[in-house]
Write a protein that holds these residues in place. Structure first.
Motif, short mmCIF file in Angstrom:
data_model
loop_
_atom_site.label_atom_id
_atom_site.label_comp_id
_atom_site.label_asym_id
_atom_site.label_seq_id
_atom_site.Cartn_x
_atom_site.Cartn_y
_atom_site.Cartn_z
N MET A 198 77.43 11.18 7.31
CA MET A 198 76.10 11.80 7.19
C MET A 198 75.71 12.55 8.47
O MET A 198 75.05 13.58 8.39
N ASP A 199 76.16 12.07 9.63
CA ASP A 199 75.92 12.81 10.88
C ASP A 199 76.65 14.15 10.83
O ASP A 199 76.10 15.18 11.23
N LYS A 200 77.89 14.13 10.36
CA LYS A 200 78.67 15.39 10.27
C LYS A 200 78.05 16.35 9.27
O LYS A 200 78.03 17.56 9.50
N VAL A 201 77.54 15.83 8.15
CA VAL A 201 76.89 16.67 7.14
C VAL A 201 75.68 17.36 7.75
O VAL A 201 75.51 18.58 7.65
N ARG A 202 74.83 16.59 8.41
CA ARG A 202 73.60 17.16 9.00
C ARG A 202 73.93 18.13 10.13
O ARG A 202 73.27 19.17 10.28
N GLU A 203 74.96 17.82 10.89
CA GLU A 203 75.39 18.71 11.97
C GLU A 203 75.85 20.06 11.40
O GLU A 203 75.53 21.13 11.93
N ALA A 204 76.60 20.02 10.30
CA ALA A 204 77.06 21.26 9.65
C ALA A 204 75.87 22.06 9.13
O ALA A 204 75.83 23.29 9.26
N LEU A 205 74.89 21.38 8.54
CA LEU A 205 73.68 22.07 8.06
C LEU A 205 72.93 22.71 9.23
O LEU A 205 72.53 23.88 9.16
N THR B 8 69.70 25.22 -6.85
CA THR B 8 69.52 26.18 -5.77
C THR B 8 70.01 25.63 -4.43
O THR B 8 70.12 24.42 -4.24
N ARG B 9 70.25 26.53 -3.49
CA ARG B 9 70.67 26.11 -2.16
C ARG B 9 69.62 25.21 -1.49
O ARG B 9 69.99 24.18 -0.93
N PRO B 10 68.32 25.54 -1.54
CA PRO B 10 67.35 24.61 -0.95
C PRO B 10 67.39 23.22 -1.58
O PRO B 10 67.21 22.22 -0.87
N GLU B 11 67.67 23.14 -2.86
CA GLU B 11 67.76 21.83 -3.52
C GLU B 11 68.95 21.03 -2.99
O GLU B 11 68.82 19.87 -2.60
N TYR B 12 70.13 21.64 -2.97
CA TYR B 12 71.29 20.85 -2.56
C TYR B 12 71.31 20.59 -1.06
O TYR B 12 71.78 19.54 -0.63
N THR B 13 70.76 21.49 -0.25
CA THR B 13 70.72 21.20 1.19
C THR B 13 69.72 20.08 1.48
O THR B 13 69.93 19.28 2.39
N TYR B 14 68.63 20.00 0.70
CA TYR B 14 67.68 18.90 0.85
C TYR B 14 68.39 17.56 0.56
O TYR B 14 68.22 16.59 1.30
N VAL B 15 69.16 17.54 -0.51
CA VAL B 15 69.89 16.32 -0.87
C VAL B 15 70.90 15.98 0.23
O VAL B 15 71.04 14.81 0.62
N LEU B 16 71.60 16.97 0.75
CA LEU B 16 72.56 16.70 1.82
C LEU B 16 71.88 16.14 3.07
O LEU B 16 72.41 15.27 3.74
N ARG B 17 70.69 16.63 3.35
CA ARG B 17 69.97 16.17 4.54
C ARG B 17 69.34 14.79 4.35
O ARG B 17 69.29 13.99 5.28
N VAL C 145 81.26 17.36 -1.00
CA VAL C 145 81.62 18.15 0.17
C VAL C 145 82.96 17.70 0.73
O VAL C 145 83.42 16.59 0.48
N SER C 146 83.58 18.60 1.48
CA SER C 146 84.79 18.28 2.22
C SER C 146 84.67 18.98 3.56
O SER C 146 83.71 19.73 3.79
N PHE C 147 85.61 18.74 4.44
CA PHE C 147 85.58 19.37 5.76
C PHE C 147 86.94 19.95 6.08
O PHE C 147 87.97 19.40 5.71
N ASP C 148 86.91 21.10 6.76
CA ASP C 148 88.14 21.66 7.33
C ASP C 148 87.80 22.16 8.72
O ASP C 148 86.71 21.89 9.23
#
Length: 100
Positions: free
Chosen positions: A10-17, A38-47, A83-86
């Motif tokens: 979750m720290d990595k997710v928020r850092e990416a955002l 929408t992007r605001p919806e999914y970014t809210y969930v990620l945060r 999500v994934s990371f590269d």
């Protein structure tokens, strides 16, 4: 051999955002249109959401983990964002509205 899962997901997710180092994969773009997410919806969930670890999957072709983040949008839609990371940052794999 599989790489270990991220301990600080979750720290990595928020850092990416926060840094803007994330990108919608083509599949995610298609699903967002199809599912009217929408992007605001999914970014809210990620945060503000939580790691739904039992829904994580390992993708052999990419030698990478896909992580499931779940939460509610401001208007109470229950979403799962995968999500994934590269090396470039966070990849938005897909977005799903969860109906329980």
């Amino acid at each position: 051999q599989r790489p270990p899962k991220l301990a600080d997901l979750m720290d990595k997710v928020r850092e990416a955002l926060d840094s803007g180092r994330y990108v919608d994969m083509v599949h995610a773009q298609e699903r967002q249109i199809q599912r009217k997410i929408t992007r605001p919806e999914y970014t809210y969930v990620l945060r503000h959401g939580y790691h739904e670890a039992r829904k994580d999957t390992f993708e052999e072709p990419y030698n990478a983990w896909n992580y499931a983040i779940r939460g509610k949008t401001l208007d109470k839609r229950d979403l799962r964002v995968v999500v994934s990371f590269d090396d470039s940052g966070m990849l938005i794999i897909t977005t799903i509205e969860v109906h329980t």
